[in-house]
Design an enzyme around this catalytic site. Structure first.
Site, PDB file in Angstrom:
ATOM      1  N   THR A 295       0.862  -1.191   0.000  1.00  0.00           N
ATOM      2  CA  THR A 295       0.000   0.000   0.000  1.00  0.00           C
ATOM      3  C   THR A 295       0.896   1.239   0.000  1.00  0.00           C
ATOM      4  OG1 THR A 295      -1.813  -1.126   1.121  1.00  0.00           O
ATOM      5  CG2 THR A 295      -1.828   1.271   1.226  1.00  0.00           C
TER       6      THR A 295
ATOM      7  N   PHE B  66       1.227   5.293   0.763  1.00  0.00           N
ATOM      8  CA  PHE B  66       0.669   6.308   1.666  1.00  0.00           C
ATOM      9  C   PHE B  66       1.253   7.669   1.301  1.00  0.00           C
ATOM     10  CE2 PHE B  66       0.730   2.245   3.736  1.00  0.00           C
ATOM     11  CZ  PHE B  66      -0.456   2.174   4.443  1.00  0.00           C
TER      12      PHE B  66
HETATM   13  O1  LIG Z   1      -6.810   0.269   8.301  1.00  0.00           O
HETATM   14  C1  LIG Z   1      -5.598   0.470   8.221  1.00  0.00           C
HETATM   15  O2  LIG Z   1      -4.769  -0.061   8.961  1.00  0.00           O
HETATM   16  C2  LIG Z   1      -5.113   1.382   7.183  1.00  0.00           C
HETATM   17  O3  LIG Z   1      -4.082   1.972   7.346  1.00  0.00           O
HETATM   18  C3  LIG Z   1      -5.923   1.492   5.911  1.00  0.00           C
HETATM   19  C4  LIG Z   1      -5.533   0.508   4.818  1.00  0.00           C
HETATM   20  C5  LIG Z   1      -6.174   0.954   3.462  1.00  0.00           C
HETATM   21  O4  LIG Z   1      -6.868   1.944   3.395  1.00  0.00           O
HETATM   22  O5  LIG Z   1      -5.914   0.259   2.461  1.00  0.00           O
HETATM   23  C6  LIG Z   1      -4.081   0.525   4.629  1.00  0.00           C
HETATM   24  C7  LIG Z   1      -3.384  -0.581   4.273  1.00  0.00           C
HETATM   25  C8  LIG Z   1      -4.055  -1.879   4.037  1.00  0.00           C
HETATM   26  O6  LIG Z   1      -4.136  -2.035   2.622  1.00  0.00           O
HETATM   27  C9  LIG Z   1      -5.411  -1.941   4.615  1.00  0.00           C
HETATM   28  C10 LIG Z   1      -6.031  -0.842   5.087  1.00  0.00           C
END
Ligand SMILES: O=C(O)C(=O)C[C@]1(C(=O)O)C=C[C@@H](O)C=C1
Length: 314
Positions: A183, A185
């Site tokens: 992911t 950020f």
């Molecule tokens: O809920 C979390 O822990 C987040 O940081 C959000 C989030 C997202 O929005 O995709 C971040 C990474 C993962 O892919 C799953 C959830």
């Protein structure tokens, strides 16, 4: 005097960073990586974290933007395109695998909660390992862990670090349907000084174009014609008129580069634009430069036109 003041300020200033929480989210990990030693405050939703920056309660906010399995985070796209402008100044990419957490000594798992993006990334694992459990959407992976502590759900699909924050035990670790999921950020701020170009940058814009034949193609031609490589394109409804969309376009390069300035001015003539930032790419991948479409090529072309205008060339 001026520079001495600045030095003192930079030594003492601790930035207030809002992040999509609560404690124990992947986003908190990203915020710690992007802003080590700064003052971090969790907000329950992406929208509230962004609002804290708009209100001046925070200097910057860390939010998830894009997952390699599930795609964009709609709350972040909508949060950046509505309201006062915010720009991304940095990004980081985290590997994503999950821990499934439960209350110590608890029995049957009938409900498993998590952020929708997380549930989507472990769908097969849940079908195989907890086929009788009902998935329940929560506002974040860590909010799901809080819900398990409070007895609202039986298990949470959480970031591995959540175990350090909540009195839960691991039912499983290293859970992910797709190995090497990631992911991305962003760290976003109110508009101000931009990070310097590095040669491996990403620029993000939102384009709101009129609904007529070829609009999107016309925008993309401005980028393709200048040899600018896209890294992402998404459409989101404007939410005003059914069928009306705006386009979120990420591409290689920095708005301070002559080739990107040329493209941005051309795009601006064609549609309403919102600039979402130019910053170094977390993966360090250098921009693809097509032959004849490098910054020097644009500068040379401009210099030739300038000479023509001055009557010094033809
Ligand atoms: O809920 C979390 O822990 C987040 O940081 C959000 C989030 C997202 O929005 O995709 C971040 C990474 C993962 O892919 C799953 C959830």
């Amino acid at each position: 005097m001026k520079s001495a003041t600045r030095t003192v300020a930079s030594l003492t200033l601790v930035l207030r960073i809002a992040y999509f929480g609560p404690e124990g989210t992947f986003t908190e990990q990203a915020a710690r990586a992007l802003a080590p030693g700064e003052d971090l405050t969790p907000y329950e939703t992406v929208r509230l974290a962004l609002q804290a920056v708009r209100d001046g309660a925070a200097d910057a906010a860390c939010v998830p933007i894009e997952n390699s399995v599930e795609g964009v985070v709609p709350a972040t796209l909508d949060g950046l395109s509505d309201g006062d402008p915010l720009v991304a100044t940095a990004e980081t990419i985290l590997p994503i695998h999950f821990s499934v957490l439960k209350r110590p000594g608890s029995g049957e798992i009938r409900t498993v909660a998590s952020h929708p993006h997380a549930l989507a990334q472990v769908r097969e694992w849940l079908e195989t390992n907890l086929p009788d459990a009902t998935p329940v959407a929560s506002s974040s992976t860590a909010a799901a862990a809080v819900g398990v502590v409070e007895g609202d759900f039986d298990a949470a699909v959480s970031a591995p670090v959540a175990i350090e924050h909540y009195p839960l035990e691991e039912l499983a670790t290293g859970v992910a349907d797709v190995r090497d999921a990631q992911t991305r950020f962003l760290m976003v701020r109110r508009p101000g000084e931009l990070p310097a170009p590095t040669g491996a940058d990403r620029t993000s814009i939102v384009a709101a174009a009129v609904n007529r034949t070829g609009t999107l193609s016309d925008l993309l031609v401005e980028l393709a014609g200048r040899g600018i490589n896209l890294t992402r394109i998404d459409a989101r409804p404007t939410r005003n008129n059914f069928g009306e969309y705006r386009f979120f376009i990420d591409f290689e390069g920095h708005v301070a580069e002559p080739r990107i300035i040329d493209a941005m001015t051309a795009l601006r003539r064609r549609c309403h634009l919102r600039f979402l930032g130019s910053h170094p790419r977390a993966d360090g991948v250098a921009a693809t430069i097509e032959e004849g479409a490098g910054n020097q090529d644009f500068l040379d072309a401009q210099a030739w036109v300038d000479a023509v205008l001055k009557g010094e060339g033809a």
